[in-house]
Scaffold this active site. Structure first.
Site, PDB file in Angstrom:
ATOM      1  N   ARG A   1       1.022  -1.179   0.041  1.00  0.00           N
ATOM      2  CA  ARG A   1       0.169   0.089   0.019  1.00  0.00           C
ATOM      3  C   ARG A   1       0.779   1.270   0.147  1.00  0.00           C
ATOM      4  NH1 ARG A   1      -4.805  -1.781   4.036  1.00  0.00           N
ATOM      5  NH2 ARG A   1      -5.886  -3.046   2.212  1.00  0.00           N
TER       6      ARG A   1
ATOM      7  N   GLU B   1      -0.976  -8.711  -5.785  1.00  0.00           N
ATOM      8  CA  GLU B   1      -2.260  -9.458  -6.065  1.00  0.00           C
ATOM      9  C   GLU B   1      -2.208 -10.549  -6.405  1.00  0.00           C
ATOM     10  OE1 GLU B   1      -4.977  -7.806  -5.302  1.00  0.00           O
ATOM     11  OE2 GLU B   1      -4.476  -5.898  -4.803  1.00  0.00           O
TER      12      GLU B   1
ATOM     13  N   TYR C   1      -0.501 -23.172  -5.286  1.00  0.00           N
ATOM     14  CA  TYR C   1      -1.153 -22.736  -6.681  1.00  0.00           C
ATOM     15  C   TYR C   1       0.100 -22.181  -7.410  1.00  0.00           C
ATOM     16  CZ  TYR C   1      -6.029 -23.160  -5.128  1.00  0.00           C
ATOM     17  OH  TYR C   1      -7.353 -23.538  -4.676  1.00  0.00           O
TER      18      TYR C   1
ATOM     19  N   TYR D   1     -10.668  -9.991 -11.545  1.00  0.00           N
ATOM     20  CA  TYR D   1     -10.292  -9.401 -10.280  1.00  0.00           C
ATOM     21  C   TYR D   1      -8.987  -8.739 -10.332  1.00  0.00           C
ATOM     22  CZ  TYR D   1      -8.247  -8.335  -6.031  1.00  0.00           C
ATOM     23  OH  TYR D   1      -7.880  -7.947  -4.872  1.00  0.00           O
TER      24      TYR D   1
ATOM     25  N   ASP E   1     -14.056  -9.622  -5.280  1.00  0.00           N
ATOM     26  CA  ASP E   1     -13.318 -11.051  -4.739  1.00  0.00           C
ATOM     27  C   ASP E   1     -14.109 -11.409  -3.497  1.00  0.00           C
ATOM     28  OD1 ASP E   1     -13.195  -9.191  -2.524  1.00  0.00           O
ATOM     29  OD2 ASP E   1     -11.258  -9.767  -1.973  1.00  0.00           O
TER      30      ASP E   1
END
Length: 404
Positions: free
Chosen positions: A76, A88, A133, A171, A189
């Site tokens: 941020r 992300e 993943y 997204y 999301d």
DNA sequence: AATACGGGGTT
DNA sequence: AACCCAGTATT
């Protein structure tokens, strides 16, 4: 009829956030849906006006709440699309606490598109080891190369270019262009599904294309396009900290007066899901083969779990078998044909490893051989002390830790 | 439209 | 054990 002309105007204002032209009826439904005072709508333009104020008010409340309650997170601090992109991808289906260290290490080693693009895939995967993943890491790498070629190394700004990159879907594309350039694309999301389904008591299942479309439209309606990036972060943060899946403390929620589910006492029943995931059992037998300080690995290939990661030679059976049973398999006999006498010990047995769609039951055998045989040629020979150079699944890593 | 893809946290 | 997480790609 007055209301329709007003809605038309309203729709025009919001049009840029919709990908396709939406019908006036659909807009009206969304509009009505986006306010609790459904019954009051048909009356006057003035009334309608106040409802529009209400709509913007939700976005305002979210942003105010966000300013007060937001977490300080490293990404941020940045307005670099590359940094936002990495964060992300790491945060897809991953909690902030789990992804934090990975983010810091990854951006430390690969600070920009060029450094990522020029790396070896194995090294990128090594930095992803343990996160899960793994296609995210492979796609990240491929996309970085793609950015070098198609966009001259400069991260693209147009939504359609961003979403054309591997691993970036609706997204992530919306998140990047709204966070970095304040472009009016609503993010949807898991948090947004939850917040919106409760706020407007929408029982459309979220895990269907229809549900995704409906919530994307609704998210666009609620968003104040002038503060898209800020709003998007705010609604997700509300979902992460306040509107949590279980036992949310609705008494302190900034939207409690407007939340239809809270008003009806049905918060727990949202969001609605339709598909339940089913799992299957698999039985893995890993062979930690030793000969003169060396062992053997193989790199997993497509269309299964852990693509691109390394593991010990694996024999999979369709049911639980002990070592006697394993010895009788063709795979075992082929693997050790001509290897001489085997000195076998059980390293770890009955390890249960749970994945999202599979439950693995794994046993590790340590096997000393007398000779290198033909079958081992098809594996990668690795000095034992160099095992930690290879990206391995969590399951393998558990065993490597025990070896030390 | 449904399913696969990891690993970890919470209740 | 069930559910969820700053989702995407494939079938």
């Amino acid at each position: 009829m007055q209301i329709y002309s007003f809605l038309f105007k309203w729709k025009k204002n919001c049009q840029p956030i919709f990908k396709k032209n939406v019908s006036l009826q659909s807009v009206r439904t969304m509009y009505v849906c986006s306010n609790q005072l459904v019954a009051g709508l048909e009356k006057t333009k003035k009334k309608c006006m106040s409802q529009i104020e209400n709509k913007l008010e939700i976005s305002r409340l979210l942003r105010n709440w966000y300013q007060k309650h937001k977490r300080e997170l490293p990404w941020r601090e940045s307005s670099d699309p590359y940094i936002i992109w990495i964060s992300e991808i790491i945060l897809q289906q991953t909690r902030v606490a789990q992804g934090m260290d990975y983010f810091l290490r990854f951006t430390g080693r690969f600070p920009d598109v060029a450094s990522l693009a020029s790396a070896e895939e194995d090294e990128v995967l090594k930095y992803w080891q343990g996160l899960g993943y793994y296609s995210r890491a492979r796609n990240l790498h491929a996309a970085a190369k793609d950015i070098m070629e198609r966009f001259g190394g400069v991260f693209p700004q147009h939504y359609k270019d961003v979403i054309s990159l591997k691993g970036i879907g609706e997204y992530t594309a919306a998140a990047i262009v709204s966070f970095v350039w304040n472009q009016p694309y609503p993010v949807v999301d898991g948090n947004v599904f939850r917040v919106l389904s409760r706020l407007f008591a929408v029982d459309t299942p979220i895990d269907t294309p229809k549900g995704k479309k409906a919530f994307t439209e609704l998210a666009g309606v609620v968003m104040d396009p002038e503060y898209a990036g800020w709003h998007n972060q705010a609604i997700m943060e509300l979902g992460a900290l306040q509107c949590v899946p279980q036992n949310p403390d609705c008494g302190v929620c900034p939207l409690k007066e407007r939340c239809m589910a809270y008003g009806a006492g049905t918060v727990q029943s949202y969001p609605v899901k339709q598909n339940k995931t089913k799992t299957r059992d698999r039985y893995f037998h890993y062979l930690y083969i030793n000969y003169k300080g060396k062992t053997w690995l193989s790199r997993r290939k497509g269309k299964d779990i852990w693509e691109g990661l390394y593991e010990f030679p694996l024999i999979e059976t369709d049911r639980a078998v002990d070592f006697a049973g394993l010895q009788e398999t063709d795979a075992f006999r082929r693997l050790f044909a001509g290897a001489g006498k085997l000195d076998v010990s059980v390293g770890l047995s009955g390890v249960k490893h749970v994945l999202s769609h599979q439950i693995l039951y794994a046993t590790f055998y340590r096997i000393e051989i007398e000779r290198e045989n033909e079958a081992l040629q098809s594996f990668l020979s690795v000095p034992v002390e160099e095992l930690d150079k290879y990206a391995v699944p969590r399951l393998i890593h558990i065993y490597l830790e025990k070896l030390e």
